[in-house]
Design a protein around this motif. Structure first.
Motif, short mmCIF file in Angstrom:
data_model
loop_
_atom_site.label_atom_id
_atom_site.label_comp_id
_atom_site.label_asym_id
_atom_site.label_seq_id
_atom_site.Cartn_x
_atom_site.Cartn_y
_atom_site.Cartn_z
N PRO A 1 12.56 101.39 -13.84
CA PRO A 1 12.91 99.97 -13.68
C PRO A 1 13.43 99.69 -12.28
N TYR A 2 13.02 98.55 -11.72
CA TYR A 2 13.43 98.25 -10.35
C TYR A 2 13.61 96.76 -10.07
N LEU A 3 13.08 95.88 -10.92
CA LEU A 3 13.15 94.46 -10.62
C LEU A 3 14.60 93.96 -10.62
N HIS A 4 14.87 92.98 -9.78
CA HIS A 4 16.21 92.40 -9.66
C HIS A 4 16.61 91.77 -10.99
N ALA A 5 17.76 92.15 -11.52
CA ALA A 5 18.30 91.55 -12.75
C ALA A 5 19.69 91.00 -12.46
N GLY A 6 19.87 89.70 -12.66
CA GLY A 6 21.15 89.07 -12.39
C GLY A 6 21.71 88.41 -13.63
N PHE A 7 23.05 88.42 -13.75
CA PHE A 7 23.74 87.81 -14.88
C PHE A 7 24.87 86.97 -14.33
N GLY A 8 24.53 85.73 -13.96
CA GLY A 8 25.50 84.90 -13.28
C GLY A 8 25.90 85.56 -11.98
N LEU A 9 27.18 85.46 -11.65
CA LEU A 9 27.69 86.10 -10.44
C LEU A 9 28.43 87.39 -10.73
N ARG A 10 28.66 87.68 -12.02
CA ARG A 10 29.46 88.84 -12.37
C ARG A 10 28.69 90.14 -12.26
N ASN A 11 27.43 90.15 -12.68
CA ASN A 11 26.66 91.39 -12.76
C ASN A 11 25.32 91.26 -12.08
N ARG A 12 24.91 92.35 -11.43
CA ARG A 12 23.62 92.38 -10.75
C ARG A 12 23.13 93.82 -10.75
N ILE A 13 21.84 94.00 -10.98
CA ILE A 13 21.20 95.32 -10.85
C ILE A 13 19.96 95.14 -9.99
N VAL A 14 19.81 95.94 -8.96
CA VAL A 14 18.62 95.87 -8.13
C VAL A 14 18.37 97.24 -7.50
N ARG A 15 17.12 97.67 -7.53
CA ARG A 15 16.76 98.93 -6.87
C ARG A 15 16.10 98.61 -5.54
N MET A 16 16.63 99.19 -4.49
CA MET A 16 16.10 99.00 -3.14
C MET A 16 15.83 100.36 -2.50
N PRO A 17 14.77 100.47 -1.72
CA PRO A 17 14.51 101.74 -1.04
C PRO A 17 15.58 102.05 0.00
N LEU A 18 15.73 103.31 0.30
CA LEU A 18 16.54 103.73 1.43
C LEU A 18 15.67 103.71 2.68
N LEU A 19 16.26 104.04 3.80
CA LEU A 19 15.53 104.10 5.06
C LEU A 19 14.33 105.04 4.91
N LYS A 20 13.19 104.65 5.49
CA LYS A 20 12.00 105.49 5.39
C LYS A 20 12.30 106.92 5.84
N GLY A 21 11.81 107.88 5.03
CA GLY A 21 12.02 109.28 5.35
C GLY A 21 13.30 109.86 4.76
N THR A 22 14.10 109.02 4.06
CA THR A 22 15.32 109.51 3.43
C THR A 22 15.24 109.26 1.92
N VAL A 23 15.91 110.11 1.15
CA VAL A 23 15.83 109.99 -0.31
C VAL A 23 17.21 109.97 -0.97
N SER A 24 18.26 110.19 -0.20
CA SER A 24 19.58 110.24 -0.81
C SER A 24 20.65 109.91 0.23
N MET A 25 21.82 109.46 -0.23
CA MET A 25 22.90 109.09 0.67
C MET A 25 23.68 110.33 1.10
N THR A 26 22.99 111.17 1.86
CA THR A 26 23.61 112.31 2.51
C THR A 26 23.48 112.11 4.01
#
Length: 431
Positions: free
Chosen positions: A261-286
């Motif tokens: 799942p990746y599509l933006h899902a919003g619930f008013g202003l309280r909750n939000r779920i969104v999947r966004m890519p990282l910088l090209k060539g990276t796969v994790s926040m290291t």
């Protein structure tokens, strides 16, 4: 003056409640809040009563209490809470207060027990809150069923434990069902907390959240984070260029092929779920952008899942990657002190020193958290000045901050029973 006479004087915060409502109703929407919202202990007390005691909060993760008798504790203002796994596998939450003379039951942050036993006089409770033992000293006419633990509302979804202290909590089920769907690939019951940190910030909790809700400051403050993070979280962002939109489209195609799942899902202003890519060539926040944990989570096969960002107001944000998840929660202590907890979660079978190195896993967000701490603390010092007056938010770079303050203003006014502010009538605050 005796206690009865003292209590008859009414709520000592009532003048502050009226002043708070008036300030929220008359403030300029796209400007920062008036000074008392960041400095005044009376407004802080109102925040605790009308926000943190009435809204849903992230208490922890289900993997932290995996089996019967596992518990975790937390402190919400003056309220100690215990969350425990019951014999039937369900999760219960209670005020961590003995019904005898009020002592705290569980004194450790986490643990495992057969029953909940008060360390003071050994009153004993079942994991569902029922009083089981109070001793013959209470007399033959003592009725134990009137002295069960006081329950706290609890809901579980997608590996997250939510609690609410209100008698009638706000609706949240639509968000929770979506959260469960988006977290399904991670198989959260088969995760563990690899490491957890606690950071004390000498700043109001709203300044901590405001700082998180914008990346206007990122280029000047977060070099480690920007090795991997793309600051925009929506292709509709006015600053998003075509290269970013193409990167999102390519990534989305790969995620769709794996049924992620990746599509933006919003619930008013309280909750939000969104999947966004990282910088090209990276796969994790290291620091180098490579996997922080060799063992991927759940059914995930592709480490390049970007970061699924989950927002839950008033106090949590999250980054979910293919190899690990980072959960942040904010806990107000006083008008000018806040605790920020950070938890790094990995697959439960991942082996420290083989699949992941804790120092490497946490180094980016250790640096970023400390940088944000300094920013928030300097922000607080300036706001304490007699020279402070509300300043304008950028409508492009700080729209997330405006959204947070809109949500905060609406919830405080509603929970105070005050008239809604005119500037909020067109704002979709609820789900």
């Amino acid at each position: 003056m005796d206690v009865t006479q003292h209590l008859s004087l009414g709520d000592p915060l009532e003048p502050a409640r009226k002043a708070t409502a008036d300030m929220l109703q008359t403030r300029e929407r796209t400007y920062s809040l008036p000074q008392p919202f960041y400095c005044d202990e009376r407004v802080f007390d109102i925040d605790m009563q009308e926000v943190f005691h009435k809204e849903w909060l992230v208490a922890g993760m289900t993997c932290e209490i995996p089996t019967k008798g596992n518990y975790l504790t937390l402190q919400i203002g003056k309220n100690p809470i215990v969350v425990v796994r019951a014999a039937d596998g369900s999760i219960n939450a209670f005020h961590n207060v003995c019904r005898h003379r009020g002592s705290r039951l569980c004194t450790k942050e986490k643990g495992k027990v057969a029953k909940l036993v008060c360390p003071y006089h050994q009153w004993t409770y079942e994991l569902d809150g029922r009083l089981l033992y109070a001793g013959s000293e209470m007399g033959a006419d003592f009725d134990m069923k009137h002295f069960n633990l006081k329950p706290v509302n609890v809901k579980v979804a997608g590996g997250y434990i939510f609690i609410c202290l209100a008698e009638t909590p706000p609706a949240i089920d639509n968000f929770l069902s979506t959260l469960a769907h988006y977290m399904e690939p991670y198989d959260m019951d088969n995760t563990k907390v690899a490491v957890q940190t606690t950071l004390v910030e000498k700043a109001n909790w709203k300044l901590v959240i405001e700082n998180n809700r914008e990346c206007y400051h990122c280029s000047g403050s977060h070099p480690e984070l920007l090795n991997t993070l793309l600051e925009w979280d929506d292709t509709d962002d006015p600053r998003a260029d075509q290269a970013f939109k193409d990167h999102v489209a390519q990534s989305a195609a790969a995620w769709e092929a794996e049924n992620i799942p990746y599509l933006h899902a919003g619930f008013g202003l309280r909750n939000r779920i969104v999947r966004m890519p990282l910088l090209k060539g990276t796969v994790s926040m290291t620091l180098d952008g490579k996997q922080g944990c060799k063992k991927l989570m759940g059914r995930i096969q592709n480490p390049d899942l970007g970061s699924m960002r989950i927002l839950h107001l008033p106090h949590s944000w999250n980054h979910c990657m293919g190899d690990h998840i980072i959960v942040f929660t904010v806990w107000p202590v006083s008008a000018q002190e806040t605790i920020v907890t950070t938890k790094w979660l990995v697959h439960k079978d991942a082996v420290e020193g083989v699949d992941y190195d804790i120092a490497r896993l946490r180094e980016v967000w250790d640096a970023t958290n400390d940088q944000d701490r300094r920013l928030a603390e300097e922000n607080q010092v300036g706001i304490n000045s007699t020279a402070y007056q509300p300043g304008p938010y950028s409508k492009t770079y700080e729209f997330g901050v405006v959204n947070f303050i809109d949500w905060y203003s609406e919830r405080v006014l509603a929970n105070l029973g005050a008239e809604p502010a005119a500037y909020l009538k067109e704002v979709k605050v609820h789900e």
